[in-house]
Design an enzyme around this catalytic site. Structure first.
Site, PDB file in Angstrom:
ATOM      1  N   LYS A 209       0.849  -1.186   0.000  1.00 30.81           N
ATOM      2  CA  LYS A 209       0.000   0.000   0.000  1.00 30.81           C
ATOM      3  C   LYS A 209       0.885   1.237   0.000  1.00 30.81           C
ATOM      4  CE  LYS A 209      -3.710   2.392   2.359  1.00 30.81           C
ATOM      5  NZ  LYS A 209      -4.702   2.366   3.427  1.00 30.81           N
ATOM      6  N   LYS A 261      -2.261  -1.735  -3.885  1.00 32.92           N
ATOM      7  CA  LYS A 261      -3.084  -0.535  -3.906  1.00 32.92           C
ATOM      8  C   LYS A 261      -2.221   0.711  -3.989  1.00 32.92           C
ATOM      9  CE  LYS A 261      -6.119   1.884  -0.815  1.00 32.92           C
ATOM     10  NZ  LYS A 261      -6.561   2.021   0.520  1.00 32.92           N
TER      11      LYS A 261
HETATM   12  C1  PBG Z   1      -7.177   3.491   5.159  1.00 30.56           C
HETATM   13  C2  PBG Z   1      -7.622   3.428   3.741  1.00 30.56           C
HETATM   14  C3  PBG Z   1      -7.467   4.421   2.760  1.00 30.56           C
HETATM   15  C4  PBG Z   1      -8.045   3.910   1.610  1.00 30.56           C
HETATM   16  C5  PBG Z   1      -8.542   2.660   1.911  1.00 30.56           C
HETATM   17  N1  PBG Z   1      -8.242   2.361   3.218  1.00 30.56           N
HETATM   18  C6  PBG Z   1      -6.956   5.792   2.851  1.00 30.56           C
HETATM   19  C7  PBG Z   1      -5.538   6.036   3.146  1.00 30.56           C
HETATM   20  O1  PBG Z   1      -4.729   5.157   3.325  1.00 30.56           O
HETATM   21  O2  PBG Z   1      -5.226   7.237   3.229  1.00 30.56           O
HETATM   22  C8  PBG Z   1      -8.100   4.627   0.294  1.00 30.56           C
HETATM   23  C9  PBG Z   1      -9.103   4.089  -0.655  1.00 30.56           C
HETATM   24  C10 PBG Z   1      -9.351   4.968  -1.813  1.00 30.56           C
HETATM   25  O3  PBG Z   1      -8.673   5.983  -2.032  1.00 30.56           O
HETATM   26  O4  PBG Z   1     -10.286   4.643  -2.564  1.00 30.56           O
HETATM   27  N2  PBG Z   1      -8.197   3.068   6.019  1.00 30.56           N
END
Ligand code: PBG
Length: 338
Positions: A209, A261
């Site tokens: 991520k 992601k």
């Molecule tokens: C954190 C989380 C995020 C997203 C999913 N889970 C935000 C981040 O890490 O700042 C982003 C998902 C998206 O942008 O569609 N709980």
């Protein structure tokens, strides 16, 4: 005037396999299936009507009723998994995100309600992260180093994730999905779930991520309180190798799925993880990817429907077994029309 070089006769003619729609369908290597889609959805506390997220047209902060009808729409077109995010009231946020593990916290209430309403027809997945619930907007609890600088405390956060995962399992989640990028989070959650008797609950680990600006619209979607960034726990977009390590660690720690992601800007990472992983690999087409396609489509600069399907096809071609996408219902409908 005709040019004076010899006509060339190609020996191989790949165009033969492109001559008709039927021939193209016959030779297509990648097929999207609504059963691969996971619909991310937002349940908000204290709202009377669903609220559209301005940077994500077509995506809503839901009430319990509108959430249920969204899920019914998904099931109707063959999308059988929803990933639920909670949006608590501003005044309920605190330093450790307690609403995330209280049984009466909005996310846990909604999980329970979905499980009651849809039983085993639906795979219910929960976002297992604190950022929506903390008043500082970080994915974990904060602490200070000796110089007085604030940072996210990895190991204290693990204890909170354990409580949150148990609360979600207790509420009926089939899958918990730690997305906070704390070291050891999968092992900690697996251990806690097993000890609490939730051996059948799976873990989808956000393994790779990235600290990505493509999450911009999501921050509006969950009413995030974050002021800084997440670069001390999410990955540097410049790094590839690190993702192989993150995925490997999560698999060793017991992840049932791993995830990459964002998706489209990181297809190389997705392909790399997919090649190495013995467990299913999911990819998350995030809010900014969705917003860009919607925005350019609304301007008439690209054909929105075609770009939607092309982006999803590319994500699957790169190696995704499951795709989290805000287009899940629309893309499934488009597949039905084919
Ligand atoms: C954190 C989380 C995020 C997203 C999913 N889970 C935000 C981040 O890490 O700042 C982003 C998902 C998206 O942008 O569609 N709980």
């Amino acid at each position: 005037m005709t040019p004076d070089y010899e006509p060339v006769t190609p020996v191989r003619r790949p165009r033969r396999l492109r001559i008709t729609p039927a021939m193209r369908a016959l030779t297509s290597e990648t097929r999207l299936d609504p059963a691969d889609f996971i619909l991310p959805a937002f349940i908000a506390d204290g709202i009377e009507e669903p609220r559209e997220i301005s940077s994500m047209p077509g995506v809503y902060q839901h009430t319990m009723d509108s959430l249920k009808s969204e899920v019914s729409n998904a099931l109707e077109v063959g999308v059988r998994c929803v990933d639920l995010f909670g949006v608590p009231r501003e005044e309920d946020k605190d330093g450790i995100g307690s609403q995330s593990f209280r049984p009466d916290g909005i996310l846990n209430v909604a999980l329970r309600e979905l499980r009651r309403e849809f039983g085993e027809d639906l795979v219910i997945m929960a976002d297992t992260c604190l950022d929506e619930f903390t008043d500082h907007g970080h994915c974990g609890a904060l602490t200070y180093d000796r110089q007085g600088n604030e940072y996210v405390d990895n190991d204290r956060t693990l204890g909170l994730y354990q409580q949150m995962a148990i609360a979600q399992a207790e509420a009926g989640a089939h899958i918990v999905s730690p997305s906070g990028m704390m070291d050891g989070q999968v092992a900690a959650i697996r251990q806690a779930l097993d000890a609490a008797g939730h051996r059948r609950v799976s873990i989808m680990a956000y393994s790779a991520k990235y600290a990505s600006a493509f999450y911009g619209p999501f921050r509006e979607a969950v009413g995030s309180s974050l002021t800084g960034d997440r670069r001390t726990y999410q990955q540097d977009p410049a790094n590839f190798r690190e993702s192989l390590l993150e995925a490997q660690l999560d698999i060793e720690e017991g992840a049932d799925f791993v995830m990459v992601k964002p998706a489209l800007p990181y297809l190389d990472v997705l392909a790399g993880v997919a090649e190495a992983s013995p467990v299913p690999v999911a990819a998350y087409q995030v809010s900014g990817e969705y917003a860009m396609i919607q925005a350019a489509g609304a301007q008439g600069w690209v054909d929105r429907d075609q770009v939607m399907m092309e982006s999803l096809t590319s994500i699957k071609r790169a190696g995704a077994d499951q795709i989290l996408t805000y287009f899940a219902i629309e893309a499934a409908r488009a597949l039905r029309r084919r």
